[in-house]
Design a protein around this motif. Structure first.
Motif: not given
Length: 151
Positions: A104, A108-109, A112, A145
């Motif tokens: 997770r 997310a990284d 980003d 995402e």
């Protein structure tokens, strides 16, 4: 995401990079997504995110199934693709990405970085022209995402 400034996401396999056949943007960071990269794999990519690879348990089960199918006379490519279905690889990999804290955080990284304008290319060993691969599932998850995927 602002599609005018976001980076793009693509994928390829390591042999395509090594033989200058990879269709990725020149400025893309090559991100390996394998559990146990070899030294020559490390030399071909800019970084490796093992947390985005399938779990060790899934890989072991998958490989045992591939080996069993090959022993029964199925060609390597056919055994690979049949084992994918037999072990429920895609669903198990999606579960891993959802349930693993490390996965997770790595997801997310990546999102980003894409939002910050960096272009990324996911890299593993499989040539997806012939074999099913977790890279395509990972791209789908990242697109869900919010990542912009380049075909």
């Amino acid at each position: 995401m602002d599609r005018e400034t976001d980076g793009t996401l693509t994928d390829t396999y390591v042999a395509a990079i090594q033989h200058d056949r990879a269709d990725v943007p020149d400025d893309a960071t090559l991100v390996g997504v394998v559990r146990k990269p070899t030294p020559w794999f490390h030399a071909a990519v800019d970084e490796n995110r093992a947390a985005l690879a399938p779990s060790a348990e899934l890989l072991e089960t998958f490989q045992a199934t591939v080996d069993d199918l090959k022993m029964r006379g199925i060609c390597a490519e056919g055994a690979h693709n049949a084992a994918w279905d037999e072990v429920g690889f895609e669903a198990a990999y999606r579960d891993h990405l959802e349930e693993s804290a490390d996965a997770r955080a790595a997801l997310a990284d990546v999102v980003d970085r894409l939002e910050d304008g960096e272009s990324l290319a996911l890299v593993c060993y499989e040539n997806t022209d012939k074999k099913r691969c977790h890279r395509t599932v990972l791209r789908d998850v990242l697109e869900t995402e919010g990542a912009e995927v380049r075909d």
